[in-house]
Motif scaffolding. Structure first.
Motif, PDB file in Angstrom:
ATOM      1  N   ARG A  57      -1.005 -11.806   2.582  1.00 26.41           N
ATOM      2  CA  ARG A  57      -0.794 -11.218   1.260  1.00 26.41           C
ATOM      3  C   ARG A  57      -0.832  -9.693   1.337  1.00 26.41           C
ATOM      4  NH1 ARG A  57      -4.826 -14.875  -2.410  1.00 26.41           N
ATOM      5  NH2 ARG A  57      -6.331 -13.500  -1.393  1.00 26.41           N
ATOM      6  N   LEU A  58      -1.737  -9.157   2.144  1.00 28.15           N
ATOM      7  CA  LEU A  58      -1.843  -7.708   2.282  1.00 28.15           C
ATOM      8  C   LEU A  58      -0.584  -7.100   2.905  1.00 28.15           C
ATOM      9  CD1 LEU A  58      -5.570  -7.277   3.331  1.00 28.15           C
ATOM     10  CD2 LEU A  58      -4.453  -6.129   1.401  1.00 28.15           C
ATOM     11  N   LYS A  59       0.019  -7.813   3.833  1.00 29.79           N
ATOM     12  CA  LYS A  59       1.267  -7.339   4.438  1.00 29.79           C
ATOM     13  C   LYS A  59       2.350  -7.181   3.374  1.00 29.79           C
ATOM     14  CE  LYS A  59       4.559  -8.419   8.174  1.00 29.79           C
ATOM     15  NZ  LYS A  59       5.779  -8.281   7.373  1.00 29.79           N
ATOM     16  N   TYR A  60       2.496  -8.205   2.555  1.00 30.67           N
ATOM     17  CA  TYR A  60       3.487  -8.143   1.479  1.00 30.67           C
ATOM     18  C   TYR A  60       3.135  -7.036   0.489  1.00 30.67           C
ATOM     19  CZ  TYR A  60       6.228  -9.482  -2.604  1.00 30.67           C
ATOM     20  OH  TYR A  60       7.091  -9.469  -3.681  1.00 30.67           O
ATOM     21  N   LEU A  61       1.886  -6.959   0.131  1.00 29.02           N
ATOM     22  CA  LEU A  61       1.438  -5.966  -0.840  1.00 29.02           C
ATOM     23  C   LEU A  61       1.709  -4.551  -0.355  1.00 29.02           C
ATOM     24  CD1 LEU A  61       0.002  -5.462  -3.525  1.00 29.02           C
ATOM     25  CD2 LEU A  61      -2.186  -5.732  -2.331  1.00 29.02           C
ATOM     26  N   ARG A  62       1.428  -4.303   0.925  1.00 23.06           N
ATOM     27  CA  ARG A  62       1.657  -2.961   1.473  1.00 23.06           C
ATOM     28  C   ARG A  62       3.148  -2.621   1.444  1.00 23.06           C
ATOM     29  NH1 ARG A  62      -0.644   1.472   4.407  1.00 23.06           N
ATOM     30  NH2 ARG A  62       0.986   2.998   4.032  1.00 23.06           N
ATOM     31  N   GLU A  63       3.997  -3.588   1.738  1.00 22.96           N
ATOM     32  CA  GLU A  63       5.436  -3.353   1.694  1.00 22.96           C
ATOM     33  C   GLU A  63       5.880  -2.977   0.287  1.00 22.96           C
ATOM     34  OE1 GLU A  63       7.054  -7.002   3.102  1.00 22.96           O
ATOM     35  OE2 GLU A  63       6.625  -6.588   5.229  1.00 22.96           O
ATOM     36  N   GLN A  64       5.334  -3.662  -0.706  1.00 21.36           N
ATOM     37  CA  GLN A  64       5.719  -3.389  -2.087  1.00 21.36           C
ATOM     38  C   GLN A  64       5.169  -2.049  -2.571  1.00 21.36           C
ATOM     39  OE1 GLN A  64       7.984  -5.271  -3.723  1.00 21.36           O
ATOM     40  NE2 GLN A  64       8.071  -6.296  -1.735  1.00 21.36           N
ATOM     41  N   ILE A  65       3.979  -1.698  -2.143  1.00 21.67           N
ATOM     42  CA  ILE A  65       3.389  -0.398  -2.500  1.00 21.67           C
ATOM     43  C   ILE A  65       4.260   0.740  -1.967  1.00 21.67           C
ATOM     44  CG2 ILE A  65       1.452   1.160  -2.009  1.00 21.67           C
ATOM     45  CD1 ILE A  65      -0.358  -1.341  -2.112  1.00 21.67           C
ATOM     46  N   ASP A  66       4.611   0.662  -0.682  1.00 27.81           N
ATOM     47  CA  ASP A  66       5.413   1.720  -0.076  1.00 27.81           C
ATOM     48  C   ASP A  66       6.787   1.810  -0.730  1.00 27.81           C
ATOM     49  OD1 ASP A  66       3.403   2.405   1.693  1.00 27.81           O
ATOM     50  OD2 ASP A  66       4.142   1.114   3.296  1.00 27.81           O
ATOM     51  N   HIS A  67       7.381   0.672  -1.052  1.00 26.06           N
ATOM     52  CA  HIS A  67       8.713   0.668  -1.668  1.00 26.06           C
ATOM     53  C   HIS A  67       8.660   1.247  -3.084  1.00 26.06           C
ATOM     54  CE1 HIS A  67      12.758  -0.643  -2.680  1.00 26.06           C
ATOM     55  NE2 HIS A  67      12.271  -1.201  -3.772  1.00 26.06           N
ATOM     56  N   HIS A  68       7.668   0.834  -3.858  1.00 28.55           N
ATOM     57  CA  HIS A  68       7.598   1.248  -5.264  1.00 28.55           C
ATOM     58  C   HIS A  68       7.182   2.708  -5.421  1.00 28.55           C
ATOM     59  CE1 HIS A  68       7.163   0.566  -9.596  1.00 28.55           C
ATOM     60  NE2 HIS A  68       6.029   1.253  -9.522  1.00 28.55           N
ATOM     61  N   PHE A  69       6.168   3.116  -4.677  1.00 32.28           N
ATOM     62  CA  PHE A  69       5.624   4.467  -4.848  1.00 32.28           C
ATOM     63  C   PHE A  69       6.220   5.476  -3.869  1.00 32.28           C
ATOM     64  CE2 PHE A  69       2.127   1.706  -6.442  1.00 32.28           C
ATOM     65  CZ  PHE A  69       2.116   2.148  -7.757  1.00 32.28           C
ATOM     66  N   GLY A  70       7.057   5.000  -2.941  1.00 32.02           N
ATOM     67  CA  GLY A  70       7.675   5.903  -1.980  1.00 32.02           C
ATOM     68  C   GLY A  70       6.698   6.468  -0.974  1.00 32.02           C
ATOM     69  N   THR A  71       5.641   5.710  -0.666  1.00 26.35           N
ATOM     70  CA  THR A  71       4.641   6.183   0.293  1.00 26.35           C
ATOM     71  C   THR A  71       5.055   5.848   1.714  1.00 26.35           C
ATOM     72  OG1 THR A  71       3.418   4.143  -0.241  1.00 26.35           O
ATOM     73  CG2 THR A  71       2.666   6.176  -1.260  1.00 26.35           C
ATOM     74  N   ASP A  72       4.515   6.600   2.668  1.00 23.78           N
ATOM     75  CA  ASP A  72       4.821   6.411   4.089  1.00 23.78           C
ATOM     76  C   ASP A  72       4.078   5.190   4.609  1.00 23.78           C
ATOM     77  OD1 ASP A  72       4.782   6.585   6.960  1.00 23.78           O
ATOM     78  OD2 ASP A  72       5.287   8.702   6.803  1.00 23.78           O
ATOM     79  N   GLU A  73       4.753   4.329   5.323  1.00 25.06           N
ATOM     80  CA  GLU A  73       4.127   3.110   5.841  1.00 25.06           C
ATOM     81  C   GLU A  73       2.989   3.400   6.816  1.00 25.06           C
ATOM     82  OE1 GLU A  73       7.153   2.156   9.583  1.00 25.06           O
ATOM     83  OE2 GLU A  73       7.302   1.002   7.724  1.00 25.06           O
ATOM     84  N   HIS A  74       2.939   4.624   7.341  1.00 25.76           N
ATOM     85  CA  HIS A  74       1.879   5.003   8.269  1.00 25.76           C
ATOM     86  C   HIS A  74       0.693   5.662   7.564  1.00 25.76           C
ATOM     87  CE1 HIS A  74       4.533   3.944  11.538  1.00 25.76           C
ATOM     88  NE2 HIS A  74       5.450   4.782  11.098  1.00 25.76           N
ATOM     89  N   ASP A  75       0.843   5.939   6.265  1.00 23.37           N
ATOM     90  CA  ASP A  75      -0.234   6.552   5.487  1.00 23.37           C
ATOM     91  C   ASP A  75      -1.354   5.527   5.315  1.00 23.37           C
ATOM     92  OD1 ASP A  75      -1.898   7.800   3.702  1.00 23.37           O
ATOM     93  OD2 ASP A  75      -0.337   8.273   2.227  1.00 23.37           O
ATOM     94  N   ARG A  76      -2.550   5.883   5.721  1.00 24.19           N
ATOM     95  CA  ARG A  76      -3.659   4.940   5.657  1.00 24.19           C
ATOM     96  C   ARG A  76      -4.249   4.837   4.254  1.00 24.19           C
ATOM     97  NH1 ARG A  76      -7.626   5.681  10.765  1.00 24.19           N
ATOM     98  NH2 ARG A  76      -8.342   3.687   9.901  1.00 24.19           N
ATOM     99  N   ARG A  77      -3.897   5.767   3.363  1.00 21.74           N
ATOM    100  CA  ARG A  77      -4.440   5.749   2.006  1.00 21.74           C
ATOM    101  C   ARG A  77      -3.309   5.953   0.976  1.00 21.74           C
ATOM    102  NH1 ARG A  77      -9.804   6.347   1.256  1.00 21.74           N
ATOM    103  NH2 ARG A  77      -9.559   7.704  -0.553  1.00 21.74           N
ATOM    104  N   PRO A  78      -2.370   5.028   0.922  1.00 23.06           N
ATOM    105  CA  PRO A  78      -1.232   5.191   0.018  1.00 23.06           C
ATOM    106  C   PRO A  78      -1.592   5.075  -1.456  1.00 23.06           C
ATOM    107  CG  PRO A  78      -1.224   2.994   0.949  1.00 23.06           C
ATOM    108  CD  PRO A  78      -2.294   3.762   1.679  1.00 23.06           C
ATOM    109  N   LEU A  79      -2.787   4.549  -1.754  1.00 25.61           N
ATOM    110  CA  LEU A  79      -3.200   4.400  -3.150  1.00 25.61           C
ATOM    111  C   LEU A  79      -4.130   5.518  -3.617  1.00 25.61           C
ATOM    112  CD1 LEU A  79      -3.866   0.544  -3.251  1.00 25.61           C
ATOM    113  CD2 LEU A  79      -1.895   1.782  -4.163  1.00 25.61           C
ATOM    114  N   ALA A  80      -4.285   6.548  -2.796  1.00 27.81           N
ATOM    115  CA  ALA A  80      -5.166   7.665  -3.160  1.00 27.81           C
ATOM    116  C   ALA A  80      -4.733   8.270  -4.492  1.00 27.81           C
ATOM    117  CB  ALA A  80      -5.145   8.724  -2.069  1.00 27.81           C
TER     118      ALA A  80
END
Length: 245
Positions: free
Chosen positions: A44-67
């Motif tokens: 679930r976390l894998k999918y969630l991270r993909e959706q976070i990066d796609h929606h918010f335009g965050t870098d997939e290597h960023d360790r804190r995309p929800l900061a």
């Protein structure tokens, strides 16, 4: 003189809250009654991270995309998803109907040095807006699905992201989730009521009524060789991503 507004109708099913509250003691034991959730969580976390990066335009290597973003996890149990969301930088509010689960979640988060705002209650306990709301394996347990989805929509920021997962109502889920998994002790007996499962079409339609548009969906499947994995097969379990219309 203005009349006092009526309190919101609770979406909590007391029987469901009692059932999951009994599991609180070993929620964090990967070999305990919640073992299946420990296997589900990384997928679930894998999918969630993909959706976070796609929606918010965050870098997939960023360790804190929800900061800097407010995040809510609804039906959090003892915090299996809330803690990773906090580690991703989110300012996390997590709610659960079972007091025992919240107590276990608070204790575990304290031991990990994580600050998470844990609250006893249902979707009514949220005070949005939230940039991200997650609700995993919850909608099939609530007392009022339309009210629950409306609550999620009301708490979501206009440009926010909602991610949910739930079992599909198919012969496959009846056989594996309700039949085999509970019979073999992989899932505690009484966890699932197959008649309350929603198909992707039903959930998509219900979300639309709540003012939310499904933008992505993905199967959460299982096979003997790969175990649990993301894919096109939605016959067992699935995830959806939605945003406000």
């Amino acid at each position: 003189m203005a009349q006092a507004s009526e309190p919101p109708v609770s979406t909590i099913d007391p029987r469901e809250a009692e059932h999951f509250g009994r599991l609180a003691a070993d929620w964090w034991d990967p070999k305990g009654s919640s073992a299946m959730l420990h296997k589900l969580n990384p997928v679930r976390l894998k999918y969630l991270r993909e959706q976070i990066d796609h929606h918010f335009g965050t870098d997939e290597h960023d360790r804190r995309p929800l900061a800097g973003r407010r995040v809510a996890d609804v039906g959090c149990g003892a915090g299996l998803l809330a803690e990773p969301l906090a580690r991703l930088g989110g300012q996390v509010t997590a709610v659960d109907a079972a007091e025992e689960n919240i107590a276990a979640a608070r204790a575990h988060a304290q031991g990990q040095g994580l600050e998470i705002d844990y609250r006893i209650g249902g979707v009514e306990a949220l005070d949005g807006p939230y940039a991200l709301i997650t609700s995993m394996e919850v909608v099939e347990h609530v007392a009022d699905v339309p009210a629950f989805l409306a609550g999620l929509a009301n708490a979501l920021a206009p440009d926010g992201l909602l991610v949910m997962s739930t079992p599909n109502r198919t012969n496959m889920s009846r056989l594996l989730l309700v039949g085999a998994a509970e019979a073999l002790g992989r899932i505690p007996k009484g966890t699932h009521d197959w008649d309350r499962f929603l198909t992707p079409e039903e959930l998509t339609a219900a979300l639309a009524v709540a003012g939310l548009e499904v933008t992505d969906s993905c199967g959460l499947a299982w096979d003997p060789l790969r175990g649990l994995h993301l894919g096109r097969d939605m016959s067992l379990n699935y995830l959806v991503t939605a945003r406000k219309i």
